[in-house]
Write a protein that holds these residues in place. Structure first.
Motif, PDB file in Angstrom:
ATOM      1  N   ALA A 107      -2.297 -14.294  -9.284  1.00 33.29           N
ATOM      2  CA  ALA A 107      -0.956 -13.707  -9.194  1.00 33.29           C
ATOM      3  C   ALA A 107      -0.857 -12.468 -10.085  1.00 33.29           C
ATOM      4  O   ALA A 107      -0.296 -11.439  -9.678  1.00 33.29           O
ATOM      5  N   GLU A 108      -1.435 -12.545 -11.283  1.00 27.06           N
ATOM      6  CA  GLU A 108      -1.423 -11.397 -12.192  1.00 27.06           C
ATOM      7  C   GLU A 108      -2.244 -10.243 -11.629  1.00 27.06           C
ATOM      8  O   GLU A 108      -1.822  -9.086 -11.682  1.00 27.06           O
ATOM      9  N   VAL A 109      -3.407 -10.559 -11.088  1.00 28.72           N
ATOM     10  CA  VAL A 109      -4.268  -9.517 -10.512  1.00 28.72           C
ATOM     11  C   VAL A 109      -3.594  -8.900  -9.278  1.00 28.72           C
ATOM     12  O   VAL A 109      -3.677  -7.687  -9.062  1.00 28.72           O
ATOM     13  N   SER A 110      -2.900  -9.708  -8.495  1.00 27.54           N
ATOM     14  CA  SER A 110      -2.182  -9.180  -7.326  1.00 27.54           C
ATOM     15  C   SER A 110      -1.095  -8.200  -7.747  1.00 27.54           C
ATOM     16  O   SER A 110      -0.853  -7.202  -7.055  1.00 27.54           O
ATOM     17  N   GLU A 111      -0.443  -8.471  -8.877  1.00 25.89           N
ATOM     18  CA  GLU A 111       0.543  -7.521  -9.403  1.00 25.89           C
ATOM     19  C   GLU A 111      -0.119  -6.194  -9.752  1.00 25.89           C
ATOM     20  O   GLU A 111       0.437  -5.124  -9.495  1.00 25.89           O
ATOM     21  N   ILE A 112      -1.308  -6.265 -10.337  1.00 22.41           N
ATOM     22  CA  ILE A 112      -2.060  -5.051 -10.670  1.00 22.41           C
ATOM     23  C   ILE A 112      -2.391  -4.289  -9.389  1.00 22.41           C
ATOM     24  O   ILE A 112      -2.221  -3.065  -9.318  1.00 22.41           O
ATOM     25  N   ASP A 113      -2.840  -5.004  -8.372  1.00 22.45           N
ATOM     26  CA  ASP A 113      -3.125  -4.377  -7.077  1.00 22.45           C
ATOM     27  C   ASP A 113      -1.898  -3.630  -6.579  1.00 22.45           C
ATOM     28  O   ASP A 113      -1.981  -2.480  -6.144  1.00 22.45           O
ATOM     29  N   GLY A 114      -0.753  -4.313  -6.633  1.00 27.24           N
ATOM     30  CA  GLY A 114       0.492  -3.717  -6.155  1.00 27.24           C
ATOM     31  C   GLY A 114       0.867  -2.463  -6.925  1.00 27.24           C
ATOM     32  O   GLY A 114       1.313  -1.471  -6.335  1.00 27.24           O
ATOM     33  N   LEU A 115       0.695  -2.499  -8.244  1.00 27.70           N
ATOM     34  CA  LEU A 115       1.008  -1.317  -9.049  1.00 27.70           C
ATOM     35  C   LEU A 115       0.105  -0.142  -8.694  1.00 27.70           C
ATOM     36  O   LEU A 115       0.560   0.999  -8.582  1.00 27.70           O
ATOM     37  N   LEU A 116      -1.177  -0.423  -8.517  1.00 30.74           N
ATOM     38  CA  LEU A 116      -2.098   0.654  -8.158  1.00 30.74           C
ATOM     39  C   LEU A 116      -1.772   1.236  -6.785  1.00 30.74           C
ATOM     40  O   LEU A 116      -1.860   2.444  -6.578  1.00 30.74           O
ATOM     41  N   LEU A 117      -1.400   0.364  -5.863  1.00 36.42           N
ATOM     42  CA  LEU A 117      -1.120   0.833  -4.502  1.00 36.42           C
ATOM     43  C   LEU A 117       0.293   1.389  -4.346  1.00 36.42           C
ATOM     44  O   LEU A 117       0.631   1.920  -3.288  1.00 36.42           O
ATOM     45  N   SER A 118       1.103   1.301  -5.389  1.00 38.04           N
ATOM     46  CA  SER A 118       2.482   1.788  -5.287  1.00 38.04           C
ATOM     47  C   SER A 118       2.542   3.298  -5.064  1.00 38.04           C
ATOM     48  O   SER A 118       3.596   3.817  -4.698  1.00 38.04           O
ATOM     49  N   ALA A 119       1.437   3.988  -5.244  1.00 35.64           N
ATOM     50  CA  ALA A 119       1.389   5.424  -4.950  1.00 35.64           C
ATOM     51  C   ALA A 119       1.460   5.684  -3.447  1.00 35.64           C
ATOM     52  O   ALA A 119       1.745   6.806  -3.025  1.00 35.64           O
ATOM     53  N   LEU A 120       1.214   4.643  -2.659  1.00 36.79           N
ATOM     54  CA  LEU A 120       1.250   4.770  -1.196  1.00 36.79           C
ATOM     55  C   LEU A 120       2.569   4.241  -0.658  1.00 36.79           C
ATOM     56  O   LEU A 120       3.142   3.313  -1.222  1.00 36.79           O
ATOM     57  N   PRO A 121       3.004   4.773   0.479  1.00 39.15           N
ATOM     58  CA  PRO A 121       4.190   4.190   1.129  1.00 39.15           C
ATOM     59  C   PRO A 121       3.894   2.733   1.502  1.00 39.15           C
ATOM     60  O   PRO A 121       2.744   2.369   1.770  1.00 39.15           O
ATOM     61  N   ASP A 122       4.929   1.894   1.500  1.00 37.09           N
ATOM     62  CA  ASP A 122       4.771   0.465   1.793  1.00 37.09           C
ATOM     63  C   ASP A 122       3.964   0.219   3.053  1.00 37.09           C
ATOM     64  O   ASP A 122       3.079  -0.639   3.074  1.00 37.09           O
ATOM     65  N   GLU A 123       4.252   0.959   4.118  1.00 36.75           N
ATOM     66  CA  GLU A 123       3.571   0.721   5.394  1.00 36.75           C
ATOM     67  C   GLU A 123       2.084   1.097   5.342  1.00 36.75           C
ATOM     68  O   GLU A 123       1.298   0.632   6.155  1.00 36.75           O
ATOM     69  N   SER A 124       1.692   1.901   4.379  1.00 39.81           N
ATOM     70  CA  SER A 124       0.280   2.300   4.266  1.00 39.81           C
ATOM     71  C   SER A 124      -0.536   1.355   3.398  1.00 39.81           C
ATOM     72  O   SER A 124      -1.768   1.348   3.468  1.00 39.81           O
ATOM     73  N   GLN A 125       0.123   0.570   2.554  1.00 39.27           N
ATOM     74  CA  GLN A 125      -0.601  -0.280   1.616  1.00 39.27           C
ATOM     75  C   GLN A 125      -1.471  -1.318   2.312  1.00 39.27           C
ATOM     76  O   GLN A 125      -2.642  -1.489   1.954  1.00 39.27           O
ATOM     77  N   ALA A 126      -0.936  -2.001   3.301  1.00 37.00           N
ATOM     78  CA  ALA A 126      -1.726  -3.011   4.032  1.00 37.00           C
ATOM     79  C   ALA A 126      -2.883  -2.351   4.761  1.00 37.00           C
ATOM     80  O   ALA A 126      -4.001  -2.876   4.769  1.00 37.00           O
TER      81      ALA A 126
END
Length: 173
Positions: A107-126
């Motif tokens: 769960a903690e690592v997934s939060e890190i993933d999300g923070l790193l990918l926050s530079a992308l629009p939501d629809e592009s992250q997946a």
């Protein structure tokens, strides 16, 4: 002139270093740090076919892998179990304590993933994740082709175990 960040190799390095620093901090209390985390992840997911397989897959020296597994086993996070397909091999399996800890750390690592990918629009992250997974799978397949080993061979499970021939004891005469 393009920015250095527009160079593919440089960009991967920047993202990797940021990811590695963050994950290292998140899993620092776990034996083995990030290595321990990925060993635990493989064990929880049923992908820890053998000590040798894990060492090759994670790029960890085999001797170091032994120490890491010893420490994780001592902490009651994983255990080595005989592989039913090959008695000479041991599968690495997460204990219930290891599986619970993995949930928390994941769960903690997934939060890190999300923070790193926050530079992308939501629809592009997946889509970005799926593209990264595809590249990683291709690289893994190429590495296995280059070494001539499949995952099962590296795990020691592809060839059927040969029966052990035992000599009959003879009475001392």
């Amino acid at each position: 002139m393009p920015l250095l960040e527009d160079d593919f190799g440089f960009s991967i390095g920047v993202v990797f270093r940021a990811y590695a620093r963050s994950v290292e901090a998140a899993v620092s209390k776990l034996t083995g740090g990030p290595r321990g985390y990925f060993i635990l992840a493989a064990a929880v997911r049923g992908e820890a076919y053998s000590q040798r397989f894990l060492a090759d897959r994670l790029g960890v020296d085999r001797t170091m892998m032994t120490y890491l597994l010893d420490d994780l086993e001592e902490a009651d996070l994983v255990e080595r179990k005989p592989d039913p397909a090959d008695r000479r091999s041991r599968r690495i399996v997460a204990t219930s304590r290891g599986a619970e800890l993995y949930k928390v750390l994941h769960a903690e690592v997934s939060e890190i993933d999300g923070l790193l990918l926050s530079a992308l629009p939501d629809e592009s992250q997946a889509a970005f994740r799926e593209m990264m997974y595809a590249v990683a799978r291709k690289v893994t397949a190429n590495e296995q082709t280059e070494t001539g080993e499949s995952a099962a061979e590296s795990a020691g499970t592809e060839k059927a175990a040969q029966p052990v021939r035992r000599r009959r004891s003879r009475p001392n005469v």
